[in-house]
Design an enzyme around this catalytic site. Sequence first.
Site, PDB file in Angstrom:
ATOM      1  N   PHE A  11       0.837  -1.208   0.000  1.00 26.00           N
ATOM      2  CA  PHE A  11       0.000   0.000   0.000  1.00 26.00           C
ATOM      3  C   PHE A  11       0.873   1.261   0.000  1.00 26.00           C
ATOM      4  CE2 PHE A  11      -1.997   2.767   3.437  1.00 26.00           C
ATOM      5  CZ  PHE A  11      -2.664   3.592   2.547  1.00 26.00           C
ATOM      6  N   ASP A  31      10.249  -6.847  -3.347  1.00 25.86           N
ATOM      7  CA  ASP A  31       9.078  -7.258  -2.551  1.00 25.86           C
ATOM      8  C   ASP A  31       8.838  -8.737  -2.809  1.00 25.86           C
ATOM      9  OD1 ASP A  31       6.235  -7.575  -1.721  1.00 25.86           O
ATOM     10  OD2 ASP A  31       6.288  -5.390  -1.549  1.00 25.86           O
ATOM     11  N   VAL A  57      13.418  -9.874   1.537  1.00 27.94           N
ATOM     12  CA  VAL A  57      14.564  -9.078   2.007  1.00 27.94           C
ATOM     13  C   VAL A  57      15.148  -9.585   3.326  1.00 27.94           C
ATOM     14  CG1 VAL A  57      13.849  -6.994   0.760  1.00 27.94           C
ATOM     15  CG2 VAL A  57      13.150  -7.293   3.160  1.00 27.94           C
ATOM     16  N   SER A  75       7.296  -5.151   5.425  1.00 28.12           N
ATOM     17  CA  SER A  75       6.843  -5.772   6.677  1.00 28.12           C
ATOM     18  C   SER A  75       5.344  -5.991   6.601  1.00 28.12           C
ATOM     19  CB  SER A  75       7.108  -4.867   7.897  1.00 28.12           C
ATOM     20  OG  SER A  75       6.504  -5.425   9.058  1.00 28.12           O
ATOM     21  N   ASN A 104      19.727  -6.293   6.389  1.00 28.09           N
ATOM     22  CA  ASN A 104      20.116  -6.412   4.971  1.00 28.09           C
ATOM     23  C   ASN A 104      19.914  -5.091   4.221  1.00 28.09           C
ATOM     24  OD1 ASN A 104      20.865  -9.116   5.155  1.00 28.09           O
ATOM     25  ND2 ASN A 104      18.771  -9.835   4.800  1.00 28.09           N
ATOM     26  N   TYR A 150       5.469  -7.723  16.025  1.00 20.12           N
ATOM     27  CA  TYR A 150       5.575  -6.515  15.200  1.00 20.12           C
ATOM     28  C   TYR A 150       6.264  -5.401  15.980  1.00 20.12           C
ATOM     29  CZ  TYR A 150       3.805  -2.664  12.208  1.00 20.12           C
ATOM     30  OH  TYR A 150       3.673  -1.573  11.382  1.00 20.12           O
ATOM     31  N   ARG A 191      -7.264  -4.513   8.546  1.00 20.43           N
ATOM     32  CA  ARG A 191      -7.240  -3.293   9.345  1.00 20.43           C
ATOM     33  C   ARG A 191      -8.606  -2.613   9.270  1.00 20.43           C
ATOM     34  NH1 ARG A 191      -1.381  -0.989   7.588  1.00 20.43           N
ATOM     35  NH2 ARG A 191      -1.710  -2.392   5.834  1.00 20.43           N
TER      36      ARG A 191
HETATM   37  P1  NAD Z   1       1.456  -3.588   3.103  1.00 20.57           P
HETATM   38  O1  NAD Z   1       1.253  -4.957   3.652  1.00 20.57           O
HETATM   39  O2  NAD Z   1       0.521  -3.108   2.068  1.00 20.57           O
HETATM   40  O3  NAD Z   1       2.938  -3.452   2.523  1.00 20.57           O
HETATM   41  C1  NAD Z   1       4.033  -4.169   3.013  1.00 20.57           C
HETATM   42  C2  NAD Z   1       4.821  -4.717   1.839  1.00 20.57           C
HETATM   43  O4  NAD Z   1       5.997  -5.374   2.313  1.00 20.57           O
HETATM   44  C3  NAD Z   1       4.021  -5.757   1.042  1.00 20.57           C
HETATM   45  O5  NAD Z   1       4.072  -5.493  -0.343  1.00 20.57           O
HETATM   46  C4  NAD Z   1       4.728  -7.072   1.378  1.00 20.57           C
HETATM   47  O6  NAD Z   1       4.594  -8.033   0.368  1.00 20.57           O
HETATM   48  C5  NAD Z   1       6.155  -6.600   1.601  1.00 20.57           C
HETATM   49  N1  NAD Z   1       6.965  -7.503   2.423  1.00 20.57           N
HETATM   50  C6  NAD Z   1       6.687  -7.978   3.662  1.00 20.57           C
HETATM   51  N2  NAD Z   1       7.677  -8.785   4.081  1.00 20.57           N
HETATM   52  C7  NAD Z   1       8.606  -8.808   3.095  1.00 20.57           C
HETATM   53  C8  NAD Z   1       9.864  -9.452   2.934  1.00 20.57           C
HETATM   54  N3  NAD Z   1      10.357 -10.259   3.891  1.00 20.57           N
HETATM   55  N4  NAD Z   1      10.572  -9.250   1.799  1.00 20.57           N
HETATM   56  C9  NAD Z   1      10.082  -8.433   0.825  1.00 20.57           C
HETATM   57  N5  NAD Z   1       8.900  -7.806   0.915  1.00 20.57           N
HETATM   58  C10 NAD Z   1       8.173  -7.995   2.043  1.00 20.57           C
HETATM   59  O7  NAD Z   1       1.457  -2.595   4.366  1.00 20.57           O
HETATM   60  P2  NAD Z   1       1.613  -1.016   4.423  1.00 20.57           P
HETATM   61  O8  NAD Z   1       0.491  -0.489   5.214  1.00 20.57           O
HETATM   62  O9  NAD Z   1       1.897  -0.466   3.089  1.00 20.57           O
HETATM   63  O10 NAD Z   1       2.919  -0.886   5.332  1.00 20.57           O
HETATM   64  C11 NAD Z   1       4.188  -0.565   4.769  1.00 20.57           C
HETATM   65  C12 NAD Z   1       5.174  -0.272   5.889  1.00 20.57           C
HETATM   66  O11 NAD Z   1       4.715   0.849   6.644  1.00 20.57           O
HETATM   67  C13 NAD Z   1       5.375  -1.424   6.860  1.00 20.57           C
HETATM   68  O12 NAD Z   1       6.729  -1.478   7.235  1.00 20.57           O
HETATM   69  C14 NAD Z   1       4.528  -1.006   8.052  1.00 20.57           C
HETATM   70  O13 NAD Z   1       5.016  -1.540   9.245  1.00 20.57           O
HETATM   71  C15 NAD Z   1       4.658   0.498   8.014  1.00 20.57           C
HETATM   72  N6  NAD Z   1       3.515   1.167   8.668  1.00 20.57           N
HETATM   73  C16 NAD Z   1       2.308   1.253   8.070  1.00 20.57           C
HETATM   74  C17 NAD Z   1       1.260   1.886   8.733  1.00 20.57           C
HETATM   75  C18 NAD Z   1      -0.096   2.075   8.115  1.00 20.57           C
HETATM   76  O14 NAD Z   1      -0.974   2.633   8.769  1.00 20.57           O
HETATM   77  N7  NAD Z   1      -0.354   1.692   6.878  1.00 20.57           N
HETATM   78  C19 NAD Z   1       1.444   2.382  10.031  1.00 20.57           C
HETATM   79  C20 NAD Z   1       2.696   2.220  10.624  1.00 20.57           C
HETATM   80  C21 NAD Z   1       3.736   1.639   9.932  1.00 20.57           C
HETATM   81  N1  UDP Z   2     -11.163  -2.633  14.605  1.00 18.68           N
HETATM   82  C1  UDP Z   2     -12.525  -2.809  14.643  1.00 18.68           C
HETATM   83  N2  UDP Z   2     -13.108  -3.590  13.689  1.00 18.68           N
HETATM   84  C2  UDP Z   2     -12.400  -4.176  12.687  1.00 18.68           C
HETATM   85  C3  UDP Z   2     -11.004  -3.980  12.635  1.00 18.68           C
HETATM   86  C4  UDP Z   2     -10.403  -3.199  13.621  1.00 18.68           C
HETATM   87  O1  UDP Z   2     -13.206  -2.286  15.522  1.00 18.68           O
HETATM   88  O2  UDP Z   2     -13.026  -4.873  11.860  1.00 18.68           O
HETATM   89  C5  UDP Z   2     -10.537  -1.773  15.630  1.00 18.68           C
HETATM   90  C6  UDP Z   2      -9.346  -2.402  16.340  1.00 18.68           C
HETATM   91  O3  UDP Z   2      -9.799  -3.173  17.443  1.00 18.68           O
HETATM   92  C7  UDP Z   2      -8.563  -1.181  16.757  1.00 18.68           C
HETATM   93  C8  UDP Z   2      -8.848  -0.168  15.655  1.00 18.68           C
HETATM   94  O4  UDP Z   2     -10.018  -0.639  14.982  1.00 18.68           O
HETATM   95  O5  UDP Z   2      -9.070  -0.671  17.961  1.00 18.68           O
HETATM   96  C9  UDP Z   2      -7.728  -0.028  14.636  1.00 18.68           C
HETATM   97  O6  UDP Z   2      -7.372  -1.335  14.235  1.00 18.68           O
HETATM   98  P1  UDP Z   2      -6.391  -1.660  13.044  1.00 18.68           P
HETATM   99  O7  UDP Z   2      -6.415  -3.139  12.844  1.00 18.68           O
HETATM  100  O8  UDP Z   2      -6.724  -0.818  11.861  1.00 18.68           O
HETATM  101  O9  UDP Z   2      -4.932  -1.235  13.511  1.00 18.68           O
HETATM  102  P2  UDP Z   2      -4.271  -0.761  14.901  1.00 18.68           P
HETATM  103  O10 UDP Z   2      -4.511   0.701  14.962  1.00 18.68           O
HETATM  104  O11 UDP Z   2      -4.940  -1.483  16.051  1.00 18.68           O
HETATM  105  O12 UDP Z   2      -2.850  -1.107  14.761  1.00 18.68           O
END
Ligand code: NAD
Ligand code: UDP
Length: 316
Positions: A11, A31, A57, A75, A104, A150, A191
């Site tokens: 994403f 990826d 990775v 991740s 890495n 995590y 989520r």
């Molecule tokens: P996502 O699952 O859409 O993207 C993660 C990507 O990482 C995926 O394409 C997955 O295939 C790839 N991936 C996972 N493990 C891998 C590996 N071992 N080798 C190669 N590729 C790998 O999730 P996202 O929401 O886009 O999150 C991206 C990053 O941002 C993550 O590190 C996540 O922890 C961080 N993050 C996201 C949010 C959020 O709200 N979306 C919040 C905090 C942190």
């Molecule tokens: N949550 C919810 N219904 C769902 C999915 C999540 O009520 O179907 C709640 C979850 O318990 C948390 C908040 O929404 O309190 C945000 O959850 P999310 O999984 O998006 O990520 P988090 O912020 O907990 O890392």
Amino acid sequence: MRILVTGGAGFIGSHLSDRFLEEGHQVVVVDNLITGSIDNIAHLAGREDFKFIKHDVSNFIFVPGQIDAVLHFASPASPNPNSPFGYPQLPIQTLKVGALGTHNALGVARAHNARFLLASTSEVYGDPQEHPQREDYRGNVDPIGPRSVYDEAKRFAEAITMAYMRYHDLDTRIVRIFNTYGPRMRLDDGRVVPNFLVQALTGKPLTIYGDGSQTRSFCYIDDLIEGIHRILLSDFKEPINLGNPTEMTIETLAEVVNRLTGNSAGFEMLPEQRAAEDPQRRQPDITRAKEILDWTPKTGLVTGLKQTIDDFRGRL
Ligand code: NAD
Ligand code: UDP
């Protein structure tokens, strides 16, 4: 610049890739598609300035050619144990990518003398006891709880990033990302925003875990990308929060989603879901990002949700 984006088929990573390509940079995505999708980067296939390498990775990374910046986003990121793409069902992969994968990715940056940016998370604060969360808050994390795979992986990732900065003089950035949503999130990611949107668009009651009084602060993807772009180009090396400080309860989010989608099925409360480990309040203090980057989110919840709803409708 030639930029390596780990997790670039996910994403956030795919939106980042788009942004840097738009600005004339070259992008290499690495990826393994464990939670991401090739669909997110399909529109980039065949471009001379874009390359995709399918690779885990957590194993040694080899990318031919010069690299000027490494953006480490790989991740699993969803905490939902009911989704096959949530990290509770991918616990070892999550720990490995946060630890070995970060090592890495740092190695690639060091070998190329490249700038390194770590995608960290508000989860390093755990179930916070200080509110809102500032960067100097050290957090409240259970090292053996359901979220620990995590949270601890990301805390390790921050520690090793700082070690490379201090001991190898690597040029590093750490971004603590708070709940971000938008187009391209997996429909079955688990989520809250994707769950609510899929439920609402298929006329089902929204599943509220707990009593819905827990809070989150939702940032639209375009705002996050702008913040990441600014921090990468700045020279600020301390961790920085990026998120939208507008805090709301999950029940309020459910009401807004039902109103915007015209879903009349309401919601159901599931008190037992995530009862033990769900952070009760989360809100970023973004004073640092405002001062250092002159960054503040611009997209309100209704605007961001409408754009996300359009994308979800198209894919359902
Ligand atoms: P996502 O699952 O859409 O993207 C993660 C990507 O990482 C995926 O394409 C997955 O295939 C790839 N991936 C996972 N493990 C891998 C590996 N071992 N080798 C190669 N590729 C790998 O999730 P996202 O929401 O886009 O999150 C991206 C990053 O941002 C993550 O590190 C996540 O922890 C961080 N993050 C996201 C949010 C959020 O709200 N979306 C919040 C905090 C942190
Ligand atoms: N949550 C919810 N219904 C769902 C999915 C999540 O009520 O179907 C709640 C979850 O318990 C948390 C908040 O929404 O309190 C945000 O959850 P999310 O999984 O998006 O990520 P988090 O912020 O907990 O890392």
